[in-house]
Write a protein that holds these residues in place. Sequence first.
Motif, PDB file in Angstrom:
ATOM      1  N   ASN A   4       0.853  -1.190   0.000  1.00  0.00           N
ATOM      2  CA  ASN A   4       0.000   0.000   0.000  1.00  0.00           C
ATOM      3  C   ASN A   4       0.891   1.243   0.000  1.00  0.00           C
ATOM      4  O   ASN A   4       1.422   1.647   1.031  1.00  0.00           O
ATOM      5  CB  ASN A   4      -0.907  -0.011   1.225  1.00  0.00           C
ATOM      6  N   MET A   5       1.055   1.843  -1.167  1.00  0.00           N
ATOM      7  CA  MET A   5       1.968   2.976  -1.310  1.00  0.00           C
ATOM      8  C   MET A   5       1.521   4.194  -0.506  1.00  0.00           C
ATOM      9  O   MET A   5       2.334   5.038  -0.131  1.00  0.00           O
ATOM     10  CB  MET A   5       2.089   3.356  -2.786  1.00  0.00           C
ATOM     11  N   THR A   6       0.231   4.297  -0.230  1.00  0.00           N
ATOM     12  CA  THR A   6      -0.268   5.479   0.478  1.00  0.00           C
ATOM     13  C   THR A   6       0.225   5.550   1.918  1.00  0.00           C
ATOM     14  O   THR A   6       0.136   6.602   2.551  1.00  0.00           O
ATOM     15  CB  THR A   6      -1.811   5.502   0.470  1.00  0.00           C
ATOM     16  N   ASN A   7       0.733   4.428   2.424  1.00  0.00           N
ATOM     17  CA  ASN A   7       1.239   4.417   3.799  1.00  0.00           C
ATOM     18  C   ASN A   7       2.758   4.570   3.872  1.00  0.00           C
ATOM     19  O   ASN A   7       3.328   4.559   4.958  1.00  0.00           O
ATOM     20  CB  ASN A   7       0.832   3.111   4.502  1.00  0.00           C
ATOM     21  N   THR A   8       3.405   4.679   2.717  1.00  0.00           N
ATOM     22  CA  THR A   8       4.859   4.791   2.712  1.00  0.00           C
ATOM     23  C   THR A   8       5.296   6.221   3.009  1.00  0.00           C
ATOM     24  O   THR A   8       4.555   7.183   2.775  1.00  0.00           O
ATOM     25  CB  THR A   8       5.436   4.361   1.355  1.00  0.00           C
ATOM     26  N   TRP A   9       6.515   6.340   3.502  1.00  0.00           N
ATOM     27  CA  TRP A   9       7.055   7.661   3.836  1.00  0.00           C
ATOM     28  C   TRP A   9       7.126   8.555   2.611  1.00  0.00           C
ATOM     29  O   TRP A   9       6.733   9.725   2.665  1.00  0.00           O
ATOM     30  CB  TRP A   9       8.454   7.491   4.438  1.00  0.00           C
ATOM     31  N   THR A  16       0.595  14.038   0.273  1.00  0.00           N
ATOM     32  CA  THR A  16      -0.490  14.235   1.238  1.00  0.00           C
ATOM     33  C   THR A  16      -0.588  15.682   1.718  1.00  0.00           C
ATOM     34  O   THR A  16       0.387  16.435   1.696  1.00  0.00           O
ATOM     35  CB  THR A  16      -0.307  13.318   2.469  1.00  0.00           C
ATOM     36  N   ASN A  17      -1.796  16.039   2.160  1.00  0.00           N
ATOM     37  CA  ASN A  17      -2.076  17.337   2.798  1.00  0.00           C
ATOM     38  C   ASN A  17      -1.699  18.537   1.925  1.00  0.00           C
ATOM     39  O   ASN A  17      -1.039  19.474   2.380  1.00  0.00           O
ATOM     40  CB  ASN A  17      -1.357  17.442   4.148  1.00  0.00           C
TER      41      ASN A  17
END
Length: 240
Positions: A4-9, A16-17
């Motif tokens: 899940n790339m959305t949780n990577t640093w 994000t944001n």
Amino acid sequence: MVINMTNTWIYKQLFTNWKKFEVIYVSILILIQLLVFFVVPDSLIGMISGVTGTLSLVYGMKGRKIAFIFGTIQCLAMTYIAWISHAYGSFAMDIFYVISQPIGWFMWGHEQATRRFSSANRKKIFVGAFIAWLIGWWILALLHGQLPYFDSINFVISFIAQLLYILKYQENWSLWIVVNIANILYWSILSIQVITGATAIGSLGTYLSQVALQAALLFNSIYATKVWASGEADNEGGTK
């Protein structure tokens, strides 16, 4: 196994944001750099410096460590540009910038909140910066650098601003505004000198890319003043 790339640093740092306004203005700033290269395609390294410099300061405005990765690339490119342009103050500062990138990465990993000086200390810093500028002007004039009164701003004001930036003091952006305005004038004058044949040092594409970059950074510095003062840049721009 699906990652899940959305949780990577890297994803959080890059994507994000973001506000819609920020996405639009960043896109415009990068397009300006590409447009300059398209019009005067004689300096690939100037374009690389412009694009990575824009990304570095934009992510710095967001308070994100990834700014220092883009910053390293931009500083290496700018070191070369400053050398071939005989901008010795900029050259000296760009070496410092290269060294400061990993330091900034380390410092921002330990200090998540932005800081602000007291009113009295703020005045001392600005007065000290002015005196340092005068001394730098004198030294660079002795070295026969181009436009030493402008280059001195790169030599000393940028040094102070970069230190404050690494330490996450909000006042760094006020100094960067001064630096960006001076650099717009500096690179514009050099561009005019090339166009009129007054100098054979450097190239028009290189100089114009720097004018575009500094204009982008000026806008970003003004906006970053608001962002850092509001606390939006704390905790790496909300990614932690």
